[in-house]
Design an enzyme around this catalytic site. Structure first.
Site, PDB file in Angstrom:
ATOM      1  N   TYR A  99       1.022   3.217   7.896  1.00  0.00           N
ATOM      2  CA  TYR A  99       1.157   2.963   6.937  1.00  0.00           C
ATOM      3  C   TYR A  99       2.070   1.697   6.246  1.00  0.00           C
ATOM      4  O   TYR A  99       2.494   1.387   6.658  1.00  0.00           O
ATOM      5  CB  TYR A  99       1.399   4.513   5.687  1.00  0.00           C
ATOM      6  CG  TYR A  99       3.172   5.233   5.765  1.00  0.00           C
ATOM      7  CD1 TYR A  99       3.692   4.591   5.477  1.00  0.00           C
ATOM      8  CD2 TYR A  99       2.618   6.398   6.780  1.00  0.00           C
ATOM      9  CE1 TYR A  99       4.610   4.898   5.665  1.00  0.00           C
ATOM     10  CE2 TYR A  99       4.208   7.118   6.248  1.00  0.00           C
ATOM     11  CZ  TYR A  99       5.079   6.560   5.737  1.00  0.00           C
ATOM     12  OH  TYR A  99       6.006   6.909   6.115  1.00  0.00           O
ATOM     13  N   CYS A 100       1.118   1.306   4.789  1.00  0.00           N
ATOM     14  CA  CYS A 100       1.439   0.084   4.254  1.00  0.00           C
ATOM     15  C   CYS A 100       1.822  -1.240   5.145  1.00  0.00           C
ATOM     16  O   CYS A 100       3.644  -1.697   5.642  1.00  0.00           O
ATOM     17  CB  CYS A 100       2.702   0.354   3.104  1.00  0.00           C
ATOM     18  SG  CYS A 100       3.126  -1.005   1.947  1.00  0.00           S
ATOM     19  N   PRO A 101       1.039  -1.378   5.999  1.00  0.00           N
ATOM     20  CA  PRO A 101       2.188  -2.344   7.831  1.00  0.00           C
ATOM     21  C   PRO A 101       1.660  -3.720   6.388  1.00  0.00           C
ATOM     22  O   PRO A 101       1.196  -3.642   5.545  1.00  0.00           O
ATOM     23  CB  PRO A 101       0.192  -2.152   8.532  1.00  0.00           C
ATOM     24  CG  PRO A 101      -0.863  -2.122   7.383  1.00  0.00           C
ATOM     25  CD  PRO A 101      -0.025  -0.606   6.778  1.00  0.00           C
ATOM     26  N   LEU A 159       0.793  -1.325  -0.305  1.00  0.00           N
ATOM     27  CA  LEU A 159       0.066  -0.320   0.251  1.00  0.00           C
ATOM     28  C   LEU A 159       1.021   1.364   0.073  1.00  0.00           C
ATOM     29  O   LEU A 159       2.165   1.204  -0.085  1.00  0.00           O
ATOM     30  CB  LEU A 159      -1.119  -0.153   0.933  1.00  0.00           C
ATOM     31  CG  LEU A 159      -1.784  -1.096   1.063  1.00  0.00           C
ATOM     32  CD1 LEU A 159      -2.637  -1.683   2.346  1.00  0.00           C
ATOM     33  CD2 LEU A 159      -2.646  -0.918   0.463  1.00  0.00           C
ATOM     34  N   LYS A 219       7.025   1.568  14.764  1.00  0.00           N
ATOM     35  CA  LYS A 219       8.052   1.487  12.776  1.00  0.00           C
ATOM     36  C   LYS A 219       8.606   2.782  12.338  1.00  0.00           C
ATOM     37  O   LYS A 219       8.487   3.430  12.610  1.00  0.00           O
ATOM     38  CB  LYS A 219       6.750   1.417  12.611  1.00  0.00           C
ATOM     39  CG  LYS A 219       7.349   0.469  11.147  1.00  0.00           C
ATOM     40  CD  LYS A 219       5.659   0.070   9.781  1.00  0.00           C
ATOM     41  CE  LYS A 219       6.146   0.588   8.499  1.00  0.00           C
ATOM     42  NZ  LYS A 219       5.168   0.133   7.773  1.00  0.00           N
TER      43      LYS A 219
END
Length: 283
Positions: free
Chosen positions: A142-144, A85, A155
């Site tokens: 975001y974009c896990p 993502l 993160k």
């Protein structure tokens, strides 16, 4: 088997907005070459003020509204040729791709092995910092993903993979410095605008900007992008036979007519993949 795989560094440094397809083209061409010639590449690159979208991001209910939210902050969108993502790219983020043949050291490498290899390289690069780098999904980043890298629960990096023919590309983005909170708000706003009431649903992350932090902030350091590259290179040298370009099988191909033909084919594919963005821009 102790023989190290032959590999070389490809550093594209900062890529301008008008050449935003270039790193993704390189990924596919180098991954194909690595699988054919049984060699490795270590690809560094950065991209000016971009939100890099996955294909799933192009299927949000109101993509035009989401893109407007990106453009208002002077960022530009591009759709990449791998899964995942939306992520941000700017001067404080280093993208690094470990490109390997699918089969080496007498066995095929699984998807999990690829992730673990990248995690180990990053851990080696910062082993002197006396901070534990963990891997688990930070679901509101975001974009896990399962192999998000974090320190103290925050993160700072995400890992993805792409497999092309007989090659593997293991890709990581490292948030080294900059306004990580603002990056998080940018992606949160993209999803809020493009998803509306479905924010955080249908496989899109409920982005919380505070879930992520910069590596420098977490380590209490002031590393430049170049210093991070040097650390990664040192970690790579413990696992691979690092050569310069002249000693690597790729030598000659990068300057050849064949490379240009292959590059142009990939350019066309990237243009086709990004058609949805160009059409919305023209409306």
């Amino acid at each position: 088997m102790n023989e190290k795989l032959l590999g070389t560094l490809i550093d594209q440094k900062m890529i301008s907005k008008n050449k935003n397809y270039t790193p993704f083209i390189y990924t596919d061409l180098l991954t194909t070459f690595a699988g054919e010639k049984n060699c490795a590449f270590f690809h560094f690159w950065q991209l000016e003020q971009h939100v890099i979208l996955g294909m799933k991001d192009t299927r949000v209910p109101d993509l035009k509204r989401g893109l407007k939210a990106i453009n208002q902050l002077n960022y530009q969108a591009v759709v990449r040729n791998s899964g995942g993502l939306a992520v941000v790219s700017d001067e404080g983020i280093l993208n690094f791709t470990l490109i390997l043949p699918h089969e080496w050291k007498n066995h095929l490498h699984s998807i999990e092995e690829g992730y673990l290899m990248m995690k180990e390289i990053i851990q080696l690069a910062f082993q002197d910092q006396k901070m534990t780098i963990e891997s688990f999904e930070v679901s509101d980043s975001y974009c896990p993903g399962e192999f998000d890298l974090s320190i103290n629960g925050y993160k700072f990096a995400g890992i993805a993979q792409r497999r092309v023919k007989k090659g593997i590309a293991i890709m990581i983005y490292l948030s080294v410095f900059g306004e990580q909170g603002q990056r998080g708000k940018l992606i949160e706003n993209f999803y809020r605008q493009s998803l509306g009431d479905n924010f955080g649903k249908d496989g899109y992350p409920p982005v919380r900007p505070d879930s992520m932090a910069n590596l420098n902030d977490l380590l209490k350091t002031n590393f430049s992008i170049e210093e991070v590259k040097k650390r990664i290179e040192k970690a790579l040298s413990k696992k691979f036979d690092l050569t310069n370009l002249k000693e690597h099988p790729i030598n000659g191909y990068l300057d050849s007519d064949v490379w240009q033909i292959d590059f142009d084919k990939q350019q066309t594919r990237m243009e086709q993949r990004n058609t949805i963005l160009t059409e919305l821009k023209e409306e």
